[in-house]
Design a protein around this motif. Structure first.
Motif, PDB file in Angstrom:
ATOM      1  N   LYS A  93       6.318   3.531   3.443  1.00 62.36           N
ATOM      2  CA  LYS A  93       7.010   2.350   2.937  1.00 62.36           C
ATOM      3  C   LYS A  93       6.021   1.215   2.674  1.00 62.36           C
ATOM      4  CE  LYS A  93      11.756   2.920   4.231  1.00 62.36           C
ATOM      5  NZ  LYS A  93      11.880   4.125   3.356  1.00 62.36           N
ATOM      6  N   TYR A  94       6.246   0.493   1.578  1.00 66.74           N
ATOM      7  CA  TYR A  94       5.396  -0.652   1.238  1.00 66.74           C
ATOM      8  C   TYR A  94       6.285  -1.801   0.818  1.00 66.74           C
ATOM      9  CZ  TYR A  94       1.509   2.621   1.286  1.00 66.74           C
ATOM     10  OH  TYR A  94       0.579   3.547   1.694  1.00 66.74           O
ATOM     11  N   ALA A  95       5.686  -2.991   0.689  1.00 70.99           N
ATOM     12  CA  ALA A  95       6.395  -4.145   0.142  1.00 70.99           C
ATOM     13  C   ALA A  95       5.899  -4.347  -1.276  1.00 70.99           C
ATOM     14  CB  ALA A  95       6.124  -5.387   0.971  1.00 70.99           C
ATOM     15  N   LEU A  96       6.847  -4.651  -2.184  1.00 74.65           N
ATOM     16  CA  LEU A  96       6.498  -4.830  -3.600  1.00 74.65           C
ATOM     17  C   LEU A  96       6.826  -6.257  -4.020  1.00 74.65           C
ATOM     18  CD1 LEU A  96       5.716  -3.478  -6.357  1.00 74.65           C
ATOM     19  CD2 LEU A  96       8.160  -3.144  -6.711  1.00 74.65           C
ATOM     20  N   LYS A  97       5.823  -6.995  -4.484  1.00 74.08           N
ATOM     21  CA  LYS A  97       6.048  -8.359  -4.972  1.00 74.08           C
ATOM     22  C   LYS A  97       5.905  -8.340  -6.486  1.00 74.08           C
ATOM     23  CE  LYS A  97       4.666 -13.202  -4.390  1.00 74.08           C
ATOM     24  NZ  LYS A  97       3.814 -14.164  -3.641  1.00 74.08           N
ATOM     25  N   VAL A  98       6.900  -8.882  -7.174  1.00 77.77           N
ATOM     26  CA  VAL A  98       6.909  -8.853  -8.631  1.00 77.77           C
ATOM     27  C   VAL A  98       6.612 -10.246  -9.162  1.00 77.77           C
ATOM     28  CG1 VAL A  98       8.203  -8.204 -10.667  1.00 77.77           C
ATOM     29  CG2 VAL A  98       8.696  -7.097  -8.488  1.00 77.77           C
ATOM     30  N   LEU A  99       5.593 -10.357  -9.997  1.00 76.07           N
ATOM     31  CA  LEU A  99       5.186 -11.641 -10.567  1.00 76.07           C
ATOM     32  C   LEU A  99       5.188 -11.543 -12.084  1.00 76.07           C
ATOM     33  CD1 LEU A  99       2.084 -12.117  -8.277  1.00 76.07           C
ATOM     34  CD2 LEU A  99       4.093 -13.583  -8.225  1.00 76.07           C
ATOM     35  N   ARG A 100       5.582 -12.619 -12.741  1.00 82.70           N
ATOM     36  CA  ARG A 100       5.450 -12.698 -14.191  1.00 82.70           C
ATOM     37  C   ARG A 100       3.961 -12.807 -14.498  1.00 82.70           C
ATOM     38  NH1 ARG A 100       9.202 -16.781 -17.586  1.00 82.70           N
ATOM     39  NH2 ARG A 100       8.659 -16.109 -19.694  1.00 82.70           N
ATOM     40  N   ASP A 101       3.444 -12.065 -15.441  1.00 82.31           N
ATOM     41  CA  ASP A 101       1.999 -12.037 -15.700  1.00 82.31           C
ATOM     42  C   ASP A 101       1.545 -13.345 -16.353  1.00 82.31           C
ATOM     43  OD1 ASP A 101      -0.284  -9.897 -17.602  1.00 82.31           O
ATOM     44  OD2 ASP A 101      -0.593 -11.454 -16.097  1.00 82.31           O
ATOM     45  N   THR A 102       1.238 -14.329 -15.519  1.00 85.42           N
ATOM     46  CA  THR A 102       0.748 -15.622 -16.033  1.00 85.42           C
ATOM     47  C   THR A 102      -0.653 -15.883 -15.477  1.00 85.42           C
ATOM     48  OG1 THR A 102       1.561 -16.758 -14.082  1.00 85.42           O
ATOM     49  CG2 THR A 102       3.106 -16.560 -15.933  1.00 85.42           C
ATOM     50  N   GLU A 103      -1.261 -16.962 -15.930  1.00 82.04           N
ATOM     51  CA  GLU A 103      -2.584 -17.375 -15.440  1.00 82.04           C
ATOM     52  C   GLU A 103      -2.532 -17.544 -13.923  1.00 82.04           C
ATOM     53  OE1 GLU A 103      -5.179 -17.529 -17.453  1.00 82.04           O
ATOM     54  OE2 GLU A 103      -6.402 -17.975 -15.660  1.00 82.04           O
ATOM     55  N   LYS A 104      -1.429 -18.194 -13.461  1.00 84.17           N
ATOM     56  CA  LYS A 104      -1.258 -18.476 -12.022  1.00 84.17           C
ATOM     57  C   LYS A 104      -1.139 -17.162 -11.247  1.00 84.17           C
ATOM     58  CE  LYS A 104       1.866 -21.256  -8.959  1.00 84.17           C
ATOM     59  NZ  LYS A 104       1.781 -20.414  -7.801  1.00 84.17           N
ATOM     60  N   ALA A 105      -0.369 -16.212 -11.798  1.00 82.78           N
ATOM     61  CA  ALA A 105      -0.168 -14.925 -11.105  1.00 82.78           C
ATOM     62  C   ALA A 105      -1.486 -14.154 -11.034  1.00 82.78           C
ATOM     63  CB  ALA A 105       0.896 -14.116 -11.831  1.00 82.78           C
ATOM     64  N   ARG A 106      -2.247 -14.220 -12.119  1.00 86.38           N
ATOM     65  CA  ARG A 106      -3.552 -13.520 -12.147  1.00 86.38           C
ATOM     66  C   ARG A 106      -4.454 -14.062 -11.033  1.00 86.38           C
ATOM     67  NH1 ARG A 106      -4.966  -9.669 -16.536  1.00 86.38           N
ATOM     68  NH2 ARG A 106      -2.888  -9.238 -17.338  1.00 86.38           N
ATOM     69  N   ARG A 107      -4.422 -15.415 -10.889  1.00 92.08           N
ATOM     70  CA  ARG A 107      -5.276 -16.029  -9.858  1.00 92.08           C
ATOM     71  C   ARG A 107      -4.785 -15.601  -8.471  1.00 92.08           C
ATOM     72  NH1 ARG A 107      -6.037 -22.370  -9.962  1.00 92.08           N
ATOM     73  NH2 ARG A 107      -3.752 -22.261  -9.881  1.00 92.08           N
ATOM     74  N   GLU A 108      -3.469 -15.612  -8.277  1.00 96.05           N
ATOM     75  CA  GLU A 108      -2.918 -15.200  -6.971  1.00 96.05           C
ATOM     76  C   GLU A 108      -3.378 -13.792  -6.623  1.00 96.05           C
ATOM     77  OE1 GLU A 108       1.352 -15.560  -6.418  1.00 96.05           O
ATOM     78  OE2 GLU A 108       1.337 -14.054  -4.808  1.00 96.05           O
ATOM     79  N   VAL A 109      -3.234 -12.864  -7.565  1.00 98.61           N
ATOM     80  CA  VAL A 109      -3.569 -11.454  -7.307  1.00 98.61           C
ATOM     81  C   VAL A 109      -5.071 -11.319  -7.083  1.00 98.61           C
ATOM     82  CG1 VAL A 109      -3.613  -9.141  -8.306  1.00 98.61           C
ATOM     83  CG2 VAL A 109      -1.578 -10.574  -8.566  1.00 98.61           C
ATOM     84  N   GLU A 110      -5.860 -12.005  -7.926  1.00 94.15           N
ATOM     85  CA  GLU A 110      -7.333 -11.907  -7.816  1.00 94.15           C
ATOM     86  C   GLU A 110      -7.803 -12.378  -6.443  1.00 94.15           C
ATOM     87  OE1 GLU A 110      -9.321 -14.664 -10.331  1.00 94.15           O
ATOM     88  OE2 GLU A 110     -11.317 -13.997  -9.729  1.00 94.15           O
ATOM     89  N   LEU A 111      -7.285 -13.526  -5.981  1.00 91.16           N
ATOM     90  CA  LEU A 111      -7.742 -14.067  -4.687  1.00 91.16           C
ATOM     91  C   LEU A 111      -7.220 -13.228  -3.529  1.00 91.16           C
ATOM     92  CD1 LEU A 111      -7.463 -17.897  -5.395  1.00 91.16           C
ATOM     93  CD2 LEU A 111      -9.461 -16.420  -5.538  1.00 91.16           C
ATOM     94  N   HIS A 112      -5.968 -12.730  -3.657  1.00 87.03           N
ATOM     95  CA  HIS A 112      -5.421 -11.899  -2.575  1.00 87.03           C
ATOM     96  C   HIS A 112      -6.213 -10.596  -2.483  1.00 87.03           C
ATOM     97  CE1 HIS A 112      -1.543 -10.507  -0.286  1.00 87.03           C
ATOM     98  NE2 HIS A 112      -2.642 -10.118   0.318  1.00 87.03           N
ATOM     99  N   VAL A 113      -6.565 -10.014  -3.625  1.00 79.64           N
ATOM    100  CA  VAL A 113      -7.366  -8.768  -3.620  1.00 79.64           C
ATOM    101  C   VAL A 113      -8.727  -9.036  -2.975  1.00 79.64           C
ATOM    102  CG1 VAL A 113      -8.646  -7.174  -5.129  1.00 79.64           C
ATOM    103  CG2 VAL A 113      -6.217  -7.647  -5.564  1.00 79.64           C
ATOM    104  N   MET A 114      -9.319 -10.209  -3.294  1.00 81.76           N
ATOM    105  CA  MET A 114     -10.629 -10.564  -2.696  1.00 81.76           C
ATOM    106  C   MET A 114     -10.522 -10.635  -1.175  1.00 81.76           C
ATOM    107  SD  MET A 114     -12.170 -13.649  -5.019  1.00 81.76           S
ATOM    108  CE  MET A 114     -13.399 -14.143  -3.835  1.00 81.76           C
TER     109      MET A 114
END
Ligand SMILES: O=C(Nc1cc(-c2cc3c([nH]2)[C@]2(CCCNC2)CNC3=O)ccn1)c1cccc(C(F)(F)F)c1
Length: 329
Positions: free
Chosen positions: A46-67
């Motif tokens: 089981k995992y948690a799935l977060k759905v984001l609209r692909d925006t500049e802000k979402a890209r930054r969120e994902v990039e920093l969280h991945v880092m």
């Protein structure tokens, strides 16, 4: 790099656990985004799935969280997909599932065995190690609040982890890049506009201070009387940093704990203690030796259950005002 094929190829998405998030998402289910549970088809994990609209802000969120992902006290990212729904691009973030729920819910459900100062120190140490990891990478989280601190499992020994990088930002990208291209060369810039680094990081230390205060007594350092909405007087009180250590809850709390809170809740960001200094403070560096004194926390959290939403709203509003720092003016 994101998978471009449908997430449903790898995961079965259930509607069971709906942990709502305030993210703008367009999945045809309205503006309110959702963090839902999903199951890996190959492993049944089981995992948690977060759905984001692909925006500049979402890209930054994902990039920093991945880092940041991979640290023992940061919710880890397992997969990221870029899929399109009715022509709208979305980012789908698959994360480890934090089945232990939120920090204060667990302390509230404590029941008989009292929550002690030493346990509070252990929790603050976990939060600080996550913040230290981010600050070392020049990332400021800027949304460090109780509902973003989750336990891996319901087990008493479960690790506490930080999530939601929706307001995170790099503190080493010098603003003048924008300013230079925008309107003027940075040579004549006031120092506080150039070096916003310390402001962004200092938000996180203020958050640690508020969470530490609540852990030690069960109510926040700044709150309106009897759950009234934030009065102008309250704003002034927060700005002036007026808070106290009222009796009886605080009579048995150690001086070291109060000393650290005073250093974390300094209203002047430049005077606030840094995460490195916090980790060196003996209440944190020697958290295992903190007195095992029983606290009023669990009973106060239970008694003030209905006020908890207001506490979260006030913390959110204060964080939002701190995020509008000098660089955003
Ligand atoms: O929250 C659970 N699993 C979970 C949740 C998240 C999560 C990510 C985000 C959030 N949760 C929030 C939800 C609203 C509050 N802020 C945090 C908004 N932003 C996020 O980025 C991440 C990983 N696993 C869960 C799963 C099973 C059971 C339970 C429970 F313990 F509640 F039964 C919780």
């Amino acid at each position: 790099a994101f998978h471009e094929y449908p997430v449903t190829q790898d995961y079965r998405i259930s509607r069971k656990v709906r942990v709502t998030v305030a993210v703008g998402v367009v999945l045809g289910v309205g503006i309110n985004g959702k963090v839902v549970e999903c199951e890996n088809r190959a492993t049944q994990e089981k995992y948690a799935l977060k759905v984001l609209r692909d925006t500049e802000k979402a890209r930054r969120e994902v990039e920093l969280h991945v880092m940041a992902s991979g640290h023992p006290h940061i919710v880890s990212i397992h997969d990221v997909y870029k899929n399109s729904y009715n022509g709208v691009d979305c980012l789908l973030v698959v994360m480890e599932n934090m089945k232990g729920g939120e920090l204060f819910a667990r302390i509230q459900e404590r029941g008989q065995k009292a929550f002690t100062e030493r346990e509070a120190a252990g929790i603050v140490n976990e939060i600080c190690s996550a913040v230290a990891h981010l600050h070392r990478m020049s990332i400021a989280h800027r949304d460090l609040k109780p509902e973003n601190l989750l336990y891996c499992t319901p087990a008493a020994s479960a690790a506490l982890k930080l999530t939601d990088f929706g307001f995170a930002k790099k503190t080493d990208e010098s603003e003048p890049q924008g300013l230079k291209t925008a309107c003027f060369t940075p040579y004549y810039c006031a120092p506080e506009v150039l070096g916003t680094e310390k402001y962004d990081k200092s938000c996180d230390l203020w958050s640690v201070g508020v969470i530490m205060y609540i852990l030690l007594c069960g109510y926040p350092p700044f709150y309106s009387q009897h759950g009234q909405p934030m009065s102008p007087g309250m704003k002034a009180k927060i700005k002036s940093g007026q808070y106290t250590f009222p009796s009886p809850e605080w009579d048995c709390v150690s001086e070291a704990a109060k000393d650290l809170i005073r250093k974390l809740l300094r209203t002047e960001p430049t005077e606030r203690i840094t995460i490195e200094q916090t980790m060196e403070h003996k209440w944190i560096s020697h958290y295992r030796k903190v007195p095992d004194t029983p606290l009023f926390t669990s009973s106060n959290l239970c008694e003030q259950k209905e006020q908890w939403v207001d506490v979260q709203d006030e913390m959110e509003a204060t964080l939002a005002s701190m995020r509008v720092g000098p660089e955003n003016i």
